[in-house]
Design an enzyme around this catalytic site. Sequence first.
Site, PDB file in Angstrom:
ATOM      1  N   ARG A 112       0.800  -1.224   0.000  1.00 52.13           N
ATOM      2  CA  ARG A 112       0.000   0.000   0.000  1.00 52.13           C
ATOM      3  C   ARG A 112       0.834   1.275   0.000  1.00 52.13           C
ATOM      4  NH1 ARG A 112      -3.061  -3.693   3.177  1.00 52.13           N
ATOM      5  NH2 ARG A 112      -4.866  -4.351   1.950  1.00 52.13           N
ATOM      6  N   ASP A 126     -15.148  -9.729  11.886  1.00 61.68           N
ATOM      7  CA  ASP A 126     -14.013  -9.266  11.087  1.00 61.68           C
ATOM      8  C   ASP A 126     -14.215  -7.825  10.642  1.00 61.68           C
ATOM      9  OD1 ASP A 126     -11.544  -9.359   9.795  1.00 61.68           O
ATOM     10  OD2 ASP A 126     -12.386 -10.106   7.924  1.00 61.68           O
ATOM     11  N   GLY A 138      -2.132 -10.227   9.362  1.00 60.41           N
ATOM     12  CA  GLY A 138      -2.075 -11.617   9.781  1.00 60.41           C
ATOM     13  C   GLY A 138      -3.069 -12.005  10.852  1.00 60.41           C
ATOM     14  N   GLU A 166      -5.948 -13.278  10.595  1.00 59.15           N
ATOM     15  CA  GLU A 166      -6.578 -14.564  10.290  1.00 59.15           C
ATOM     16  C   GLU A 166      -5.660 -15.746  10.583  1.00 59.15           C
ATOM     17  OE1 GLU A 166      -8.840 -11.662   9.481  1.00 59.15           O
ATOM     18  OE2 GLU A 166      -7.026 -11.731   8.258  1.00 59.15           O
TER      19      GLU A 166
END
Length: 575
Positions: free
Chosen positions: A130, A306, A191, A193
């Site tokens: 990004r 989430d 990270g 997840e």
Amino acid sequence: MKLQTIVVALTAALASGIGAAAEYKPVTAERLANPEPENWLLTKGNYAGWSYSTLNQITTSNVTKLRPVWSAATGVNSGHEAPAIVNGEYMFVATPHNHVFAYNAKTGKPLWHFQREVPEGIGALHRTNRGVALWNDKVYVGSVDCMLSALDAKTGKLIWEAQVCDWETESAYITSAPLVVKGKVMIGPSGGEFGVRGFLKAFDAETGKLAWTRYSVPAPGEPGSETWPQTGEWKDAWKNGGGTMWMPGNYDAKNDVIYWGVGNGAPWLGDQRPGDNLYLASVLSLNPANGNIIGHFQYHWNDSWDWAGMNAPTLVEFDRGGKKVSGLISAQRNGRLYWLDRDAKGKITYNKSEPYVTNTVFTSIDPKTGRPTYDENAKPATGKTRTYCPSLWGGKDWPYEAYNPQTGMLYIPYNDNHCLTLTGMVQERIPGQWSAGVDINRLDLSVKEGFDHIGGIQAWDINTGKEVWREKYPHSWNWGSIMTTAGGVLFAGGTNDKMFRAYDAKSGKLLWEFPTPSGIISPPSTFSIDGKQYVAIVSGYGVDAQWIQGKMHTLAGWDEKVPEGGSVWVFALGD
């Protein structure tokens, strides 16, 4: 890591200057705090996160005369999510798979190319990047394999590198652009997840030496630890609790306070870590000298959807009762737009919030604290199948909103009318493997029956708290950041039709559009050389946007895919 370091050194040595090097003006603390209109030195244009430029050569009256000046293919596929960063005649573009390209911003002539090899076996969900950060005579970039690299801005030569995380043991990886404040380079990994305990690190910009580390999930005995399980089956949930800080923060240079967003919980299911779970889904105010937490606001407690709060709120001043009030404003993934107050020391307090897309989870909001109450039937849990809206991608995913001080409006790239059904389970945490508590192959996206659109742009008056205008995309999500200018123009991509568009920032009227070879999910930027204003955009679809496009093919008959392939486009007014 030894072999990888050798590969990096060799790659940097081969990344030679292809074009003649122009003069490079060092980037100082003063320049970052007060960036010149002719440059785009920061990911969002300024420390406040406005994604706004005071350049006004391109206006609502002449934007139809925009023409391509130059373009360049990156030769890289997957989602390009970094803006073109410009200092003088130097333009820097980071891409997926650990590349950085430098161009002459006026002509497009290649200056240098840096590549860091992606190691085999890395489990990163997204190999995107990004953006870069600038300081002095260096360019800083994070890599998916957890390294922070400092490059010579004129040649691309590797000056130093520092390890931010360990992808092999921690399962973390980097997609964020760094942020440089007063000689410290700050960056956090992704990270959640994979069960990463989120953190932010600061490194000395000249040497790469670690200055401090700030964890977003407190250890036992630290302030906030009481909001995590103390005993029982989940007493160690804090060790892998998520809260990754995977987007760049914003900075109040006047009062020397950083504001940084904190991501989702890990695993996603809140019943596996009972409690409010500070500081998940929050904004933190931090002391840049040592990373100490000054204040916080949590958008929703015990995150189970989430709905990461990873985007730092935009720093603004509200007109309230005839007075200027320092504040923060943020369109969050949970579908609410938040007005927060901040004092000179960084204390954050709730003022109000409004829904900007449909939220089927929150049944009420405490008007004093902003704390929501939930419909438990819309809260994913272990052994339960639950549906909620908006889906995990939220009312707004990671793309940046924009604020125009002339119009007094905040511009939100939003998505509505989408929901998700999840079945919760207990998953063992294995380094490098998915452990979110749901089957990765059963993220059951759905759309509301009879939906008339999903993506779009909303413009809100930050002082009245009212929506002023809305642009709807009947056949696309919106995956693009927004930029606005003193010329009264709003620039945006984000749609699956590959268009780059210009709107009237006051009315929302579409003024101009240009088809690029791929979809645009990167932020626009603008700059000026020799008195001529340019607008830059990086085209290149992929990652979640492409995955969703495939889902919408099944759900609504949309094209299955958008062409990939990265390219940089620079526009200026023609005759």
